[in-house]
Design an enzyme around this catalytic site. Sequence first.
Site, mmCIF file in Angstrom:
data_model
loop_
_atom_site.group_PDB
_atom_site.id
_atom_site.type_symbol
_atom_site.label_atom_id
_atom_site.label_comp_id
_atom_site.label_asym_id
_atom_site.label_seq_id
_atom_site.Cartn_x
_atom_site.Cartn_y
_atom_site.Cartn_z
ATOM 1 N N ASN A 209 -5.728 7.632 -2.250
ATOM 2 C CA ASN A 209 -5.710 7.720 -0.781
ATOM 3 C C ASN A 209 -5.935 9.171 -0.369
ATOM 4 O OD1 ASN A 209 -3.011 9.094 -0.515
ATOM 5 N ND2 ASN A 209 -2.414 7.248 -1.627
ATOM 6 N N ASP A 277 0.657 1.476 -3.057
ATOM 7 C CA ASP A 277 1.529 0.306 -3.088
ATOM 8 C C ASP A 277 1.172 -0.631 -4.240
ATOM 9 O OD1 ASP A 277 3.169 0.922 -0.919
ATOM 10 O OD2 ASP A 277 1.591 0.358 0.481
ATOM 11 N N LYS A 287 -15.390 1.834 -19.610
ATOM 12 C CA LYS A 287 -15.970 1.849 -18.266
ATOM 13 C C LYS A 287 -16.615 0.492 -17.949
ATOM 14 C CE LYS A 287 -19.387 4.046 -15.413
ATOM 15 N NZ LYS A 287 -20.705 4.636 -15.430
ATOM 16 N N ASP A 306 8.648 1.028 -6.070
ATOM 17 C CA ASP A 306 8.895 1.833 -4.867
ATOM 18 C C ASP A 306 9.877 2.952 -5.256
ATOM 19 O OD1 ASP A 306 9.943 2.878 -2.421
ATOM 20 O OD2 ASP A 306 9.006 1.171 -1.432
ATOM 21 N N PHE A 325 9.302 9.331 4.080
ATOM 22 C CA PHE A 325 8.292 9.486 5.124
ATOM 23 C C PHE A 325 7.721 8.112 5.443
ATOM 24 C CE2 PHE A 325 7.191 13.897 6.161
ATOM 25 C CZ PHE A 325 8.099 14.546 5.337
ATOM 26 N N LYS A 339 11.596 0.414 8.016
ATOM 27 C CA LYS A 339 11.368 0.992 6.683
ATOM 28 C C LYS A 339 12.651 1.639 6.145
ATOM 29 C CE LYS A 339 7.377 1.882 5.730
ATOM 30 N NZ LYS A 339 5.998 2.316 5.790
#
Length: 404
Positions: A209, A277, A287, A306, A325, A339
């Site tokens: 990300n 996640d 590959k 988590d 966060f 959360k």
Amino acid sequence: MSGKRVLLIVTGGIAAYKALELVRRLKERGIAVRCVLTRAARELVSPLALAALSGERVHEELFSLTEEAEMGHIRLSREADLVVVAPATADILAKMANGLADDLASAILLATDKPVLVAPAMNPRMWCHPATRRNLARLVEDGVEFVGPAEGDMACGETGPGRLVEPEVLVERILARLAPEPRPLAGLRALVTSGPTYEAIDPVRFIANRSSGRQGHAIAAALARAGAQVTLVSGPVAIPDPPGVRTVHVESARDMLRACEDALPVDIAVCAAAVADWRPESPADAKLKKEEGAPPPLLRLVENPDILARLARHPTARPRLVVGFAAETGDLEAAARAKRAKKGCDWILANDVSPGSRVFGGARNRILFLAGDEPAESWPEMPKEEVARRLVARIAAALGREAP
Ligand code: C5P
């Protein structure tokens, strides 16, 4: 601040004129300022003006018999409480990183035993050049502190990172550096996660990300400055390890969890990493190849551990304070409350990562701060370093330590 002494080294960037304003503001605070000019800086700012504002003679030559007799470069470098380089060109950064000493400014920087604060200013391409990045990383490792550069329009007509920070920002940093640093978290241990995770698809591809690690790294640095013994567990990022922190580099969420568990027990845990996640269920050993006519491979994902929830619900070594966060795009407060309850952490710092918010990878952040069931607090937009300082002050207060 009276009695404090700054040695200001001005190098040859267009922003050198701002040194005049800087000297004036430092003198107003009762700080003695002695100036050193490089040859290039002399073309851009008048030694006479600097001498008039500082009330001291300006030093320029490495080999001047009178200067060596009156004040050699060793003495110049040792008689200050802080050495400031502003503006600092790419050239002086390269010299500092490599230990060159072929003029008065670089000789002082090599000879000094005092803290050095550097405010770079240069063309954005020079700032982003791999050579400058390398020099910067080395200097950070050497313990040199940086302020800026800021982003914006440049004198050369380009736009990007490379502007000298404004004199008032620099003055604040100089004052903070000269003040004896309170270390309210001395004796406490802290764990911080930062950056993205990479989840392998095959040996060359991965899911990741856009997290830059800037917020988590700033928090680790601020906790260390406040005296905590900090372990930073970082996913792959392009920014240097913060000074004074033990940094453990990991790739995947599972590696990150392992490194966090290894760092226990700690008093404080701050999970700022953007942990993936999900991960591909069975990454290929070789590959994956594109076969003519064959359908694209299907990726089956499984849930990652988590880390925040594991730390917050740790059966034997739950940290006294666990902070998470929440990067959200919808109703920030509702999502953050949900959360916090779900993960079992004490505080949540929520930020809006909607397209256009420029939080991911950016230098600034706007936080909604949620402690327990108390009303949410909206912090104004501020640099990520400032978010870190604020958070550390809250941590210190919550643990009954005096705020930094
Ligand atoms: O669930 P979400 O990813 O939005 O939660 C964000 C918070 O949880 C962050 O503090 C993040 O560091 C932490 N987190 C974690 N491990 C995960 C997912 C999120 O520590 N697998």
